[in-house]
Design an enzyme around this catalytic site. Sequence first.
Site, PDB file in Angstrom:
ATOM      1  N   ASP A 203       7.840   3.927  -0.953  1.00 15.83           N
ATOM      2  CA  ASP A 203       6.576   3.650  -0.270  1.00 15.83           C
ATOM      3  C   ASP A 203       6.554   4.442   1.027  1.00 15.83           C
ATOM      4  O   ASP A 203       7.409   5.308   1.255  1.00 15.83           O
ATOM      5  CB  ASP A 203       6.417   2.147  -0.028  1.00 15.83           C
ATOM      6  CG  ASP A 203       4.958   1.702  -0.114  1.00 15.83           C
ATOM      7  OD1 ASP A 203       4.150   2.148   0.738  1.00 15.83           O
ATOM      8  OD2 ASP A 203       4.616   0.925  -1.025  1.00 15.83           O
ATOM      9  N   HIS A 277       0.629   5.767  -0.901  1.00 11.99           N
ATOM     10  CA  HIS A 277       1.892   5.108  -0.516  1.00 11.99           C
ATOM     11  C   HIS A 277       3.075   6.061  -0.623  1.00 11.99           C
ATOM     12  O   HIS A 277       4.188   5.634  -0.934  1.00 11.99           O
ATOM     13  CB  HIS A 277       2.137   3.875  -1.387  1.00 11.99           C
ATOM     14  CG  HIS A 277       1.257   2.704  -1.052  1.00 11.99           C
ATOM     15  ND1 HIS A 277       1.481   1.888   0.036  1.00 11.99           N
ATOM     16  CD2 HIS A 277       0.147   2.225  -1.669  1.00 11.99           C
ATOM     17  CE1 HIS A 277       0.549   0.942   0.070  1.00 11.99           C
ATOM     18  NE2 HIS A 277      -0.280   1.132  -0.954  1.00 11.99           N
ATOM     19  N   GLU A 355      -4.293   1.591  -3.890  1.00 19.87           N
ATOM     20  CA  GLU A 355      -4.678   1.787  -2.493  1.00 19.87           C
ATOM     21  C   GLU A 355      -4.556   3.245  -2.039  1.00 19.87           C
ATOM     22  O   GLU A 355      -4.098   3.526  -0.926  1.00 19.87           O
ATOM     23  CB  GLU A 355      -3.823   0.878  -1.584  1.00 19.87           C
ATOM     24  CG  GLU A 355      -4.013  -0.599  -1.870  1.00 19.87           C
ATOM     25  CD  GLU A 355      -3.130  -1.486  -1.006  1.00 19.87           C
ATOM     26  OE1 GLU A 355      -3.512  -2.649  -0.770  1.00 19.87           O
ATOM     27  OE2 GLU A 355      -2.046  -1.039  -0.581  1.00 19.87           O
TER      28      GLU A 355
END
Length: 638
Positions: A203, A277, A355
């Site tokens: 991440d 990410h 995201e």
Amino acid sequence: MLKIYSLLFCCLLSFKTFSQPSAKTIDIIPQPVSMVKNAGQFLLPATVTIGASTSAEILPVTSYLKNKIQTATGKSVLVKGNASFTTIKLALNSSENPAIGKEGYQLNITPKGIVIKANAAAGLFYGVQTLVQLLPKEIESKTAVKGVKWTVPCVKITDYPRFAWRGLMFDVARHFFTVAEVKQYIDAMVRYKYNLLHLHLADDEGWRIEIKGLPRLTEVGAYNAKRVGYFGTFAAPPADEPRTYGGFYTQEDIKELVRYAQERFVNILPEIDVPGHSLAAVVSYPELSCTPGADKYKVRSGEEIMDWSHGQPPIALIDNTLCPANEKVYEFMDKVITQVAQLFPFQYIHLGGDECPKNFWEKSDAVKTLMQKEGLKNMEEVQSYFEKRVEKIVESKGKKFMGWDEILEGGLAPNAVVMSWRGMKGGIEAAKMGHEVVMSPTTFAYIDYMQGDPSIEAKVYATLRLDKTYQFEPVPDSVDAKLIKGGQANLWTEQVYNLRRAEYMTWPRGFAIAETLWSPKASKNWDNFSQRVEGQFPRLEEAETNYAPSMYDPIVNVSRKDSTMTITLSTEIKPLDIYYSFDNSFPDRFYPKYTQPLTVPKEAAQIKIITYRGNKPIGRMMSIPIADLNARLPKPKK
């Protein structure tokens, strides 16, 4: 019911330690499919003999059981293949019992002995987990305990899981957890018949897996500057501050974890989160970015890097994405996926997809050229282009591609498996398209959320109480149930700094997810479940596993009419009494008892609240400033 509770909790030792449940109660989690309790008990003899095959497939089960009994009881434990008399017999069925499948078992305990039968070794292992829960709580001790009568009740159990996919997601990217800590987490999972550990390995805050030929991923990408407090609010570290906080798993570490999990019948699902990410990867290899200046980026230490004020997807303040228009990205992905596929025998590889901000892509000439070349109409289709290419790489390694439900946007890759997290909607959509689905919705399964009132929990984005988690139903109406592989709870660790906190966030909500995924839907009963949860708490304490007692804390709701604030209190479990004070003193059962909504005195600065069961305190003392309650009121419409 009141008599039962008074028996169970007559000796409160602390707000978190309770007397052992009566021997008459059987508090197994998850609830077995069928259980008949018979008269009598079986007493473990001085020397315990386990009768079982010495084959390689059974060895992990007998080793586990031998170690468990020997460690806690101090008794001698022998494993014999052809013993004429056995204390505990583990047997594979000579002809398959179709009713129990590969993970089911039959457990029969009589005054003469214990027999567990199954079609496969996994079933024997789950039968052993049930047997362990039937033994006294001290069976969870890490050292021998004296003065315990090692008996189990006589029962006949037939049991098998509802779903094949029963998972917990453990985010080791935001904060690094050692091999020993991950093993400890696995040990806690398997007590409740989980069979899938989803490891979130990469991440913005760290890259946690060694990839041969890409050394900077772990030399640079695995470390940031240590910060403690509310993640996401920190100032960016100074350029010259040492970045020594973090760590990674060598490929030998991964092999060790995979081996350890397999011995406990757990598969490990690896996740490398892309194309968003991906800051740790971009910092390590800036050429993977579309954005000039990426060579100046640093691995995130908890500073703000996204603007969420406009909802999802966020607006990136720095570009944490891989460039979908750069062929070097796909060469990078091929190298990573090749090694991940070799290290993890599980058939699925999770490639994130969630995201992903697109505002930097919108500015990129390379992305504009890609769109024109491939006929892509918008940024969602750009991401879909990336996901489809990544799926082909995954499939070329003999694996199945999985991603979060954002991979639906712009067109789903042909054979993708969808993990639905933004509620159930994405999973429903994917299933109607004929794709396999794993349900892990925020509404029921995000165990990084607070478990109780913000006044007593570390503040996170939202609250998810135990009773809400227990309402989780993975199979929505109107979809083919065969496409719902199962579900999992997700533990993101932005606000989880150590294993004790990880345990606190997982249990007891992990019980609720375990029961949802194993037990028949028709057997769900909150009152019965919550009673069994309480029966498990002393076992967790014996095992030195942390847990949250939030189910005992009251639920606080506020409303306002004109200038008057009203506080409404309730409890998750019954029967509990709530006592309160507005005068800054600490209430006990001699204070006013809550019976109806409270009007807040004009001069009051705070309310203190505590729950009791009978004449013993059971909840934690909660202190909430009135100013905080005011902040919880709905904002007036303009």
